[in-house]
Motif scaffolding. Structure first.
Motif, PDB file in Angstrom:
ATOM      1  N   PRO A  31      30.188  42.783  18.185  1.00 21.28           N
ATOM      2  CA  PRO A  31      31.355  41.955  17.888  1.00 21.28           C
ATOM      3  C   PRO A  31      31.592  41.836  16.389  1.00 21.28           C
ATOM      4  O   PRO A  31      30.659  41.899  15.596  1.00 21.28           O
ATOM      5  N   GLY A  32      32.859  41.652  16.027  1.00 23.64           N
ATOM      6  CA  GLY A  32      33.200  41.518  14.618  1.00 23.64           C
ATOM      7  C   GLY A  32      32.820  40.163  14.065  1.00 23.64           C
ATOM      8  O   GLY A  32      32.496  39.233  14.791  1.00 23.64           O
ATOM      9  N   GLY A  58      29.016  32.048  15.652  1.00 23.03           N
ATOM     10  CA  GLY A  58      27.677  32.163  16.195  1.00 23.03           C
ATOM     11  C   GLY A  58      26.649  31.243  15.569  1.00 23.03           C
ATOM     12  O   GLY A  58      25.473  31.300  15.910  1.00 23.03           O
ATOM     13  N   THR A  59      27.082  30.391  14.627  1.00 25.21           N
ATOM     14  CA  THR A  59      26.150  29.458  13.985  1.00 25.21           C
ATOM     15  C   THR A  59      26.628  28.025  14.180  1.00 25.21           C
ATOM     16  O   THR A  59      27.800  27.765  14.409  1.00 25.21           O
TER      17      THR A  59
END
Length: 76
Positions: free
Chosen positions: A2-3, A23-24
């Motif tokens: 994923p980008g 994602g964080t």
């Protein structure tokens, strides 16, 4: 793979708005206003050629901007 992405999200504990890398959970920047967060996040997203997701107070994505993951146009 994923980008890369960045998100402008409301901070429910402190108030104001956070800029987070996709994602964080940890904010890379906290601002008092949404406009300030969007402006800064857009600069980051352009610089890092990532997708930018702007969420509303309810957490739902309101706007999405692409900064670099689009196919390159060809000459001619």
């Amino acid at each position: 793979m994923p980008g890369k992405s960045h998100h402008v999200v409301p901070n429910k504990d402190r108030g104001g708005w956070d800029i987070k890398k996709g994602g964080t959970d940890k904010a890379i920047k906290h601002t008092d206003t949404k406009k300030e967060a969007v402006d800064k996040a857009r600069d980051i997203s352009i610089n890092q050629k990532s997708e930018l997701y702007i969420h509303g107070k309810d957490g739902v994505i309101q706007q999405k901007d692409s900064h670099g993951n689009d196919p390159e146009s060809s000459k001619g």
